[in-house]
Write a protein that holds these residues in place. Structure first.
Motif, short mmCIF file in Angstrom:
data_model
loop_
_atom_site.label_atom_id
_atom_site.label_comp_id
_atom_site.label_asym_id
_atom_site.label_seq_id
_atom_site.Cartn_x
_atom_site.Cartn_y
_atom_site.Cartn_z
N GLN A 1 0.83 -1.21 0.00
CA GLN A 1 0.00 0.00 0.00
C GLN A 1 0.87 1.26 0.00
O GLN A 1 0.61 2.20 -0.74
CB GLN A 1 -0.91 0.02 1.23
CG GLN A 1 -2.05 -0.96 1.19
CD GLN A 1 -3.11 -0.55 0.20
OE1 GLN A 1 -3.10 -0.99 -0.94
NE2 GLN A 1 -4.02 0.30 0.63
N LYS B 1 2.72 2.17 -3.33
CA LYS B 1 1.88 2.59 -4.47
C LYS B 1 2.31 1.90 -5.76
O LYS B 1 2.22 2.44 -6.85
CB LYS B 1 1.88 4.11 -4.61
CG LYS B 1 1.38 4.83 -3.38
CD LYS B 1 1.15 6.29 -3.63
CE LYS B 1 0.75 7.09 -2.44
NZ LYS B 1 0.02 6.51 -1.38
N ARG C 1 0.82 -5.63 -7.26
CA ARG C 1 0.36 -5.79 -5.89
C ARG C 1 0.26 -7.29 -5.61
O ARG C 1 -0.78 -7.89 -5.86
CB ARG C 1 -0.99 -5.11 -5.71
CG ARG C 1 -0.97 -3.65 -6.18
CD ARG C 1 -2.32 -2.99 -6.10
NE ARG C 1 -2.80 -2.84 -4.75
CZ ARG C 1 -2.30 -1.99 -3.85
NH1 ARG C 1 -1.31 -1.20 -4.17
NH2 ARG C 1 -2.80 -1.93 -2.63
#
Length: 176
Positions: A84, A87, A91
Motif C-alpha cells: 500500500q 503505491k 500488488r
C-alpha cells in the motif's frame, strides 16, 4: 509518581491474562492457509494478489499454533501495508514453504519497496517503524512481537530483498 504507579497497575489489571499455550505438532501449510483465510478481506480490499507455493507434504513442526498464527498474520499484514505504501502497480504477495533434511522454512515476499539493509535489524525493535508518521494503527509493535514468537519457537527470522517480487522477503526457519 503515585498517580503514575496507580495508573500502571490499573492498566495491568485491565489486560486479560493469556492462557499458557502448549507446544504441539502443527501442520505449517494448514497454519498458513488459516492465516491467509483471516487476511482474505484485507487482500481483496487492497486488490493484492496472493500466491501460495506450499510444499505438498511437510513434516509437522512443534509449535504453539495460536502464537505462530499471530506472527504469520502480522507478517502478512506488514506485506500488505508495504505494498500500500509503495503505491506499486504490481500488488502481490508470495508465500512459500520448503523442507530440507535439516529444517523447514516459510517465506513471505511482497512487491513493496523492500527493507533497506541499514534498518533490517532496527525493524524488530519495539516502537521502531518505517511507516510515515501520519499513518494510523500501532506503530512499531508488530515485528517486535513476531521476533518474540519466533524466539519462543527457537526459529530464526531473516529479512532480505525478494528476487521474485522485488520487495521484502521474510523467511522463518524451523530446525528439525
Amino acid at each position: 509518581m503515585e498517580n503514575a504507579l496507580r495508573a500502571l497497575e490499573q492498566v495491568r489489571q485491565a489486560i486479560p491474562e493469556r492462557d499458557k499455550e502448549a507446544f504441539q505438532p502443527v501442520n505449517l501449510n494448514q497454519l498458513l492457509r488459516d492465516a491467509t483465510n483471516i487476511s482474505t478481506g484485507q487482500l481483496l480490499t487492497t486488490s493484492t494478489r496472493l500466491d501460495l507455493q506450499l510444499t505438498s507434504t511437510l513434516t509437522a513442526i512443534t509449535a504453539k499454533p495460536n502464537r505462530l498464527l499471530l506472527a504469520v498474520k502480522q507478517l502478512i499484514d506488514n506485506a500488505i501495508d508495504a505494498i500500500q505504501l509503495s503505491k506499486s502497480s504490481s500488488r502481490a504477495i508470495l508465500i512459500s514453504t520448503t523442507e530440507t533434511e535439516d529444517d523447514i522454512s516459510l517465506s513471505i515476499e511482497d512487491s513493496g519497496n523492500g527493507v533497506e539493509e541499514e534498518v533490517r535489524l532496527k525493524i524488530f525493535q519495539p516502537f521502531y517503524s518505517t511507516k510515515p508518521l501520519h499513518s494510523s494503527g500501532c506503530r512499531g509493535i508488530g515485528l517486535a512481537i513476531v521476533q518474540q514468537v519466533i524466539n519462543e519457537h527457537s526459529a530464526t527470522l531473516h529479512v532480505e530483498k525478494s528476487t521474485v517480487l522485488k520487495g521484502a522477503k521474510f523467511t522463518v526457519i524451523f530446525s528439525k
